[in-house]
Scaffold this motif. Structure first.
Motif, PDB file in Angstrom:
ATOM      1  N   GLY A 201      64.503  -8.457  -6.029  1.00  0.00           N
ATOM      2  CA  GLY A 201      63.289  -9.145  -6.234  1.00  0.00           C
ATOM      3  C   GLY A 201      63.726 -10.487  -6.801  1.00  0.00           C
ATOM      4  O   GLY A 201      64.826 -10.937  -6.737  1.00  0.00           O
ATOM      5  N   ALA A 202      62.513 -11.460  -6.948  1.00  0.00           N
ATOM      6  CA  ALA A 202      62.866 -12.870  -7.176  1.00  0.00           C
ATOM      7  C   ALA A 202      63.193 -12.826  -8.625  1.00  0.00           C
ATOM      8  O   ALA A 202      62.911 -11.806  -9.621  1.00  0.00           O
ATOM      9  CB  ALA A 202      61.585 -13.621  -7.174  1.00  0.00           C
ATOM     10  N   ASP A 203      64.456 -13.655  -8.982  1.00  0.00           N
ATOM     11  CA  ASP A 203      64.992 -13.765 -10.316  1.00  0.00           C
ATOM     12  C   ASP A 203      63.825 -14.474 -11.430  1.00  0.00           C
ATOM     13  O   ASP A 203      63.211 -15.551 -10.889  1.00  0.00           O
ATOM     14  CB  ASP A 203      66.099 -14.525 -10.496  1.00  0.00           C
ATOM     15  CG  ASP A 203      67.111 -14.009  -9.549  1.00  0.00           C
ATOM     16  OD1 ASP A 203      67.235 -12.553  -9.528  1.00  0.00           O
ATOM     17  OD2 ASP A 203      68.020 -14.597  -8.681  1.00  0.00           O
ATOM     18  N   ASN A 204      63.760 -13.921 -12.440  1.00  0.00           N
ATOM     19  CA  ASN A 204      62.988 -14.611 -13.464  1.00  0.00           C
ATOM     20  C   ASN A 204      63.706 -15.533 -14.550  1.00  0.00           C
ATOM     21  O   ASN A 204      63.368 -16.507 -14.983  1.00  0.00           O
ATOM     22  CB  ASN A 204      62.367 -13.534 -14.494  1.00  0.00           C
ATOM     23  CG  ASN A 204      61.373 -12.601 -13.575  1.00  0.00           C
ATOM     24  OD1 ASN A 204      61.594 -11.432 -13.449  1.00  0.00           O
ATOM     25  ND2 ASN A 204      60.267 -13.154 -13.197  1.00  0.00           N
ATOM     26  N   LEU A 205      64.884 -15.072 -14.453  1.00  0.00           N
ATOM     27  CA  LEU A 205      65.843 -16.006 -15.452  1.00  0.00           C
ATOM     28  C   LEU A 205      67.356 -16.012 -14.830  1.00  0.00           C
ATOM     29  O   LEU A 205      67.937 -15.124 -14.285  1.00  0.00           O
ATOM     30  CB  LEU A 205      65.895 -15.276 -16.639  1.00  0.00           C
ATOM     31  CG  LEU A 205      66.660 -15.749 -17.934  1.00  0.00           C
ATOM     32  CD1 LEU A 205      66.090 -17.151 -18.261  1.00  0.00           C
ATOM     33  CD2 LEU A 205      66.841 -15.039 -19.105  1.00  0.00           C
ATOM     34  N   VAL A 206      67.913 -17.197 -14.731  1.00  0.00           N
ATOM     35  CA  VAL A 206      69.449 -17.396 -14.469  1.00  0.00           C
ATOM     36  C   VAL A 206      70.151 -17.625 -15.498  1.00  0.00           C
ATOM     37  O   VAL A 206      69.882 -18.742 -16.200  1.00  0.00           O
ATOM     38  CB  VAL A 206      69.283 -18.320 -13.127  1.00  0.00           C
ATOM     39  CG1 VAL A 206      70.876 -18.606 -12.852  1.00  0.00           C
ATOM     40  CG2 VAL A 206      68.343 -17.997 -11.764  1.00  0.00           C
TER      41      VAL A 206
END
Lengths: 297, 211
Positions: A201-206
């Motif tokens: 899924g799309a990252d919320n935090l990198v």
């Protein structure tokens, strides 16, 4: 031989003529009859004589001067004490107890200042920018809700999911910024990488870190504080990246980044809102977020 | 260096318990009262003996000088603890013996005596050039001379610390068995037996060197 040993044990008294009449006669009779003991006693006497005839060694001519200087030179502790006393006696109306009291007061004030001084951010911990959007809500969030307001603070620009440039008019809330950032840590300023999309899924935090293992461990230490848990851990498509899926209470999202920074092992890059999907667990509903940890090249 | 200060209690104790035969009594009393000159008098009286004792413990002039200074410094610092139940000289040499033994052990641990084959090149040349006299006919004539001195000092250096201190105190410094027993806190019988063993060790080394 036993008789010889017994006589040999008497050599000290025999040499000092301290034996009584009977013992002395016995010893002398044995020495007369025993050449070995006689020779031994002769060498015994030579030895004692040699020891007593040793030359008397004379001390150096300045021995007394050296000793005098050593005995009457002020010691370091004495000179220190005298210096301390002089410090207060230069003011003739200031008696020593007053000086000691003043010194104690200064020490107490210094201690109080130290106790209540703000704790500086340790070097090497990346500064976190709290960037506030001009009011736009994150996808799936109600802008008016307190949760949204809190989570909006963490939004910098959308990462990966939207390659467009972030909107203008950002304001930065203040946070203690470390002036001396370790060379291992730096803020990410490059544009988001469009290709870095996690398989889950799309990252919320990198997060960028010099050490993948340290970053993962830090995150695991953080989660109990936030009443969160690790759901999944996967190696990403790119080398040197790991994606962690964690479940945390909704109100813990704003604190997550702060906690990660406070643990000192990770730094924070661009963030986006957490996944609104709710996972139920034994402890209640949680918010699922995806954290991508990237090893700093 | 802490100056001597008036110590009423120690002065009273010293006055009441001193041996009648202590010729240093007066000087010691003045020292306890704080007189530096009185201590200088005591130093003048004993410093040569103390230095000689120190030398016999360490076998080196510089080390002996340092050790002797240390002994007098310790005596100066602790004079107010001197109870006067023994003569001052006994007490002083007790300090000297303890310090000497400790210094000897310290130097021995550091291999100081193992490395000292010949401390003076001139001495070595003299020793090597002199023929060893014939001891079998007249042993008394060979007692003099640097050669014998060195042999004896080397033999003393090889002694155990307990034997060494006894030999130094009795045969070199000439203290009585009673005084030695007091200094070393030993029974007189033990003192004599230790002395005997020490002398036998030195005798064997001397006999071997001169044979």
């Amino acid at each position: 031989m036993k008789e010889c040993d017994r006589i040999a044990d008497l050599f000290v008294e025999l040499h000092d003529t301290q034996l009584d009449g009977t013992m002395e006669s016995t010893a002398m009779r044995h020495l007369h009859n025993c050449p070995g003991c006689r020779e031994d006693f002769k060498w015994y006497g030579i030895t004692v004589q040699a020891l007593s005839d040793l030359e008397r060694m004379q001390p150096p001519d300045d021995f007394l001067e050296q000793l005098h200087a050593r005995l009457h030179a002020p010691s370091f502790s004495e000179s220190l004490l005298d210096s301390f006393r002089n410090l207060f006696t230069t003011f003739p109306h200031l008696p020593l107890p007053v000086g000691v009291t003043a010194l104690t007061f200064v020490v107490a004030v210094a201690f109080a200042v130290y106790q209540y001084a703000p704790t500086p951010v340790p070097a090497g911990v990346a500064a976190t920018e709290l960037i506030q959007t001009p009011g736009g809500a994150a996808p799936g969030r109600d802008a008016a809700s307190p949760e949204t307001a809190n989570s909006n603070r963490m939004i910098a620009r959308p990462y990966a999911a939207s390659p467009s440039t972030p909107s203008a008019a950002f304001t930065t809330a203040s946070l203690p910024t470390s002036k001396s950032i370790s060379p291992d840590y730096h803020m990410r300023t490059s544009a988001p990488r469009a290709e870095a999309v996690s398989a889950i899924g799309a990252d919320n935090l990198v997060v960028e870190s010099a050490s993948m293992d340290r970053a993962v461990e830090s995150l695991k230490r953080v989660l109990p504080n936030l009443r969160g848990r690790l759901v999944d851990e996967q190696t990403a498509a790119n080398v040197g990246e790991t994606v962690l899926q964690v479940a945390i209470p909704p109100n813990a999202w704003p604190n997550l980044t702060t906690e990660l920074i406070n643990h000192g092992a990770v730094e924070v890059g661009p963030v986006s809102n957490p996944d609104p999907s709710v996972s139920s667990s034994g402890s209640g509903p949680s918010v699922m977020i995806r954290i991508r940890i990237v090893t700093k090249p | 260096m802490q100056p001597l200060c008036l110590n009423f209690v120690s002065l009273m104790m010293f006055s009441s318990t001193r041996p009648e035969s202590d010729e240093d009594r007066e000087a010691v009393e003045k020292c306890i009262k704080g007189s530096r000159d009185a201590f200088d008098v005591l130093v003048e009286k004993y410093y040569k003996k103390i230095y000689n004792l120190a030398y016999r413990f360490v076998g080196d002039p510089e080390e002996a000088n340092d050790l002797a200074q240390e002994i007098f410094t310790a005596a100066y610092k602790n004079l107010k603890k001197f109870r006067g139940d023994a003569k001052f000289s006994t007490w002083l040499f007790q300090i000297a013996t303890n310090r000497g033994k400790n210094r000897f052990k310290y130097l021995k641990r550091r291999g100081y005596f193992a490395n000292r084959g010949g401390s003076d090149e001139d001495d070595e040349r003299d020793i090597s050039q002199r023929p060893v006299a014939d001891y079998s006919t007249n042993p008394e004539t060979i007692l003099a001379g640097k050669q014998i001195q060195k042999i004896v000092q080397d033999a003393i250096d090889d002694l155990e610390p307990d034997h060494k201190e006894i030999v130094i105190l009795r045969d070199i410094e000439g203290f009585s068995y009673e005084e030695i027993a007091q200094m070393l806190n030993l029974p007189e019988g033990t003192t004599k037996s230790r002395l005997h063993r020490a002398r036998m060790v030195v005798k064997e080394k001397l006999k071997k060197a001169l044979s």
